[in-house]
Design a protein around this motif. Structure first.
Motif, PDB file in Angstrom:
ATOM      1  N   LEU A  13     -14.153   9.807   4.630  1.00 53.67           N
ATOM      2  CA  LEU A  13     -14.098   8.517   5.325  1.00 53.67           C
ATOM      3  C   LEU A  13     -15.071   7.484   4.737  1.00 53.67           C
ATOM      4  O   LEU A  13     -14.700   6.343   4.471  1.00 53.67           O
ATOM      5  N   LEU A  14     -16.325   7.869   4.536  1.00 54.83           N
ATOM      6  CA  LEU A  14     -17.348   6.883   4.127  1.00 54.83           C
ATOM      7  C   LEU A  14     -17.561   6.801   2.618  1.00 54.83           C
ATOM      8  O   LEU A  14     -18.081   5.799   2.125  1.00 54.83           O
ATOM      9  N   ASP A  33     -15.816  15.345  -5.464  1.00 59.18           N
ATOM     10  CA  ASP A  33     -15.414  16.004  -4.222  1.00 59.18           C
ATOM     11  C   ASP A  33     -14.818  17.360  -4.611  1.00 59.18           C
ATOM     12  O   ASP A  33     -14.599  17.637  -5.791  1.00 59.18           O
ATOM     13  N   ASP A  61     -18.336  20.916  -6.482  1.00 56.39           N
ATOM     14  CA  ASP A  61     -18.598  21.646  -5.237  1.00 56.39           C
ATOM     15  C   ASP A  61     -20.118  21.712  -5.062  1.00 56.39           C
ATOM     16  O   ASP A  61     -20.809  22.377  -5.851  1.00 56.39           O
TER      17      ASP A  61
HETATM   18  N1  NAD Z   1     -18.120   9.281   9.956  1.00 55.42           N
HETATM   19  C1  NAD Z   1     -19.134   9.098  10.778  1.00 55.42           C
HETATM   20  O1  NAD Z   1     -18.990   8.552  11.885  1.00 55.42           O
HETATM   21  C2  NAD Z   1     -20.525   9.532  10.357  1.00 55.42           C
HETATM   22  C3  NAD Z   1     -21.608   9.214  11.183  1.00 55.42           C
HETATM   23  C4  NAD Z   1     -22.891   9.619  10.818  1.00 55.42           C
HETATM   24  C5  NAD Z   1     -23.075  10.337   9.644  1.00 55.42           C
HETATM   25  N2  NAD Z   1     -22.000  10.637   8.857  1.00 55.42           N
HETATM   26  C6  NAD Z   1     -22.259  11.383   7.629  1.00 55.42           C
HETATM   27  O2  NAD Z   1     -21.744  10.640   6.530  1.00 55.42           O
HETATM   28  C7  NAD Z   1     -21.284  11.536   5.511  1.00 55.42           C
HETATM   29  C8  NAD Z   1     -19.826  11.210   5.209  1.00 55.42           C
HETATM   30  O3  NAD Z   1     -19.089  11.315   6.408  1.00 55.42           O
HETATM   31  P1  NAD Z   1     -17.519  11.183   6.441  1.00 55.42           P
HETATM   32  O4  NAD Z   1     -17.163  10.764   7.808  1.00 55.42           O
HETATM   33  O5  NAD Z   1     -17.064  10.399   5.270  1.00 55.42           O
HETATM   34  O6  NAD Z   1     -17.107  12.726   6.272  1.00 55.42           O
HETATM   35  P2  NAD Z   1     -15.706  13.304   5.787  1.00 55.42           P
HETATM   36  O7  NAD Z   1     -15.553  14.631   6.433  1.00 55.42           O
HETATM   37  O8  NAD Z   1     -14.622  12.279   5.975  1.00 55.42           O
HETATM   38  O9  NAD Z   1     -15.922  13.496   4.214  1.00 55.42           O
HETATM   39  C9  NAD Z   1     -16.721  14.533   3.722  1.00 55.42           C
HETATM   40  C10 NAD Z   1     -16.228  14.887   2.334  1.00 55.42           C
HETATM   41  O10 NAD Z   1     -17.018  16.001   1.860  1.00 55.42           O
HETATM   42  C11 NAD Z   1     -16.167  16.819   1.108  1.00 55.42           C
HETATM   43  N3  NAD Z   1     -16.708  18.177   0.989  1.00 55.42           N
HETATM   44  C12 NAD Z   1     -16.637  19.197   1.879  1.00 55.42           C
HETATM   45  N4  NAD Z   1     -17.169  20.304   1.350  1.00 55.42           N
HETATM   46  C13 NAD Z   1     -17.606  19.968   0.106  1.00 55.42           C
HETATM   47  C14 NAD Z   1     -18.253  20.673  -0.938  1.00 55.42           C
HETATM   48  N5  NAD Z   1     -18.544  21.995  -0.825  1.00 55.42           N
HETATM   49  N6  NAD Z   1     -18.570  20.011  -2.083  1.00 55.42           N
HETATM   50  C15 NAD Z   1     -18.255  18.702  -2.223  1.00 55.42           C
HETATM   51  N7  NAD Z   1     -17.633  17.974  -1.287  1.00 55.42           N
HETATM   52  C16 NAD Z   1     -17.316  18.613  -0.135  1.00 55.42           C
HETATM   53  C17 NAD Z   1     -14.834  16.800   1.848  1.00 55.42           C
HETATM   54  O11 NAD Z   1     -13.758  17.199   1.002  1.00 55.42           O
HETATM   55  C18 NAD Z   1     -14.758  15.337   2.297  1.00 55.42           C
HETATM   56  O12 NAD Z   1     -14.028  14.559   1.368  1.00 55.42           O
HETATM   57  C19 NAD Z   1     -21.490  12.936   6.063  1.00 55.42           C
HETATM   58  O13 NAD Z   1     -22.721  13.447   5.594  1.00 55.42           O
HETATM   59  C20 NAD Z   1     -21.547  12.717   7.554  1.00 55.42           C
HETATM   60  O14 NAD Z   1     -22.235  13.724   8.252  1.00 55.42           O
HETATM   61  C21 NAD Z   1     -20.740  10.240   9.182  1.00 55.42           C
END
Ligand code: NAD
Length: 264
Positions: A13-14, A33, A61
């Motif tokens: 997402l972010l 990713d 990874d």
């Molecule tokens: N979305 C929110 O509201 C929010 C709020 C606060 C903090 N965050 C933090 O922001 C960051 C991004 O959040 P997001 O919402 O985009 O999460 P998301 O789940 O949409 O994306 C996470 C990505 O990490 C990848 N991933 C998983 N395992 C992996 C691995 N072993 N190696 C490499 N990549 C791997 C996934 O394929 C995915 O594309 C995270 O750390 C999350 O905790 C998000």
């Protein structure tokens, strides 16, 4: 050698917004990713928006030192070194409209889930910092590490906002432990590499509006002084700040951007 900025977990997402922020600074970006399909989609999306900018992808990874080293070596063969690392990857179980499949209740929280989530969210950030940050130090370049934490790096989850008639979702203990740990990693590395020209900071976003169930939105808004969730692009300014010389005198800090939630 050309410098690029590398984002882990770019396909979520972010990730694409972090990439946009860096591209808007005229930086070159490596999207990484584990999900090849989503990585390709993100690449195409960004390339369409920024056709003249340098964007490349690499499967990485974060839990595997071999995988991180492979990306670093492949980049080096193309005369690329990393000077900005954004540790963003996580296994982020989001609150869903449908009944949650995983039961995260602490009393029966599975050791396998604990190990799996800590491995990605915390160990992954440590390994990427060790290998990619280590390269920055070895190459004597000015660098930045930005660790993506959460408002839950400074407050505990309020479990009441996740409960509903159709869902028994509990914010998992791993989330709190990982996000507090990320801040610890940030502080440790910021002083460890303070004289090596590497700044290490955390960015702690609050919840992003992303089709969450209405009931959840109503409840969480009551906990946020600004009375709303974040827009997906509202962390881009912080990424720009943390990855530029505007933050040259800042290291070891946790930039919390949460509509004021953690102040209440
Ligand atoms: N979305 C929110 O509201 C929010 C709020 C606060 C903090 N965050 C933090 O922001 C960051 C991004 O959040 P997001 O919402 O985009 O999460 P998301 O789940 O949409 O994306 C996470 C990505 O990490 C990848 N991933 C998983 N395992 C992996 C691995 N072993 N190696 C490499 N990549 C791997 C996934 O394929 C995915 O594309 C995270 O750390 C999350 O905790 C998000």
């Amino acid at each position: 050698m050309t410098t690029y900025s590398l984002i882990t977990g770019s396909a979520g997402l972010l990730g694409r917004y972090h990439a946009e922020a860096l591209l808007q600074l005229n930086l070159k970006v490596v999207l990484t990713d584990v999900d090849q399909g989503e990585l390709d989609t993100t690449f195409k999306y960004l390339k369409k928006l920024y056709p003249s900018k340098k964007i490349i992808t690499s499967i990485l990874d974060v839990t595997s030192p071999e995988s991180i080293k492979k990306t670093v070596n492949d980049l080096r063969k193309n005369n690329i070194i990393i000077n900005n690392l954004i540790n963003n990857a996580a296994i982020d179980t989001k609150v869903r409209k449908k009944k949650s499949k995983k039961n995260h209740k602490f009393e029966n929280f599975s050791l396998d889930v604990w190990n799996e989530e800590i491995k990605v969210g915390l160990t992954g950030a440590m390994l990427c910092s060790q290998i990619i940050g280590g390269e920055m130090v070895k190459n004597k370049i000015k660098g930045n590490i930005v660790n993506i934490a959460s408002d839950l790096s400074v407050i505990a989850p309020n479990q009441n906002i996740y409960k509903s008639k159709n869902n028994n979702f509990v914010k998992p203990v791993t989330y709190s432990v990982i996000k507090h740990g990320i801040v610890g990693l940030t502080k440790y590395l910021s002083t460890y590499w303070a004289e090596k020209n590497i700044k290490v900071n955390s960015l702690s976003p609050g919840s992003v509006l992303n089709n969450q169930p209405r009931e959840f939105q109503v409840k969480i808004k009551k906990l946020i002084p600004m009375n709303r969730l974040a827009k997906k692009n509202e962390y881009m300014g912080a990424i720009k700040f943390l990855c530029s010389s505007d933050s040259d005198y800042m290291t070891g800090q946790n930039l919390v951007i949460d509509g004021g939630r953690s102040v209440w």
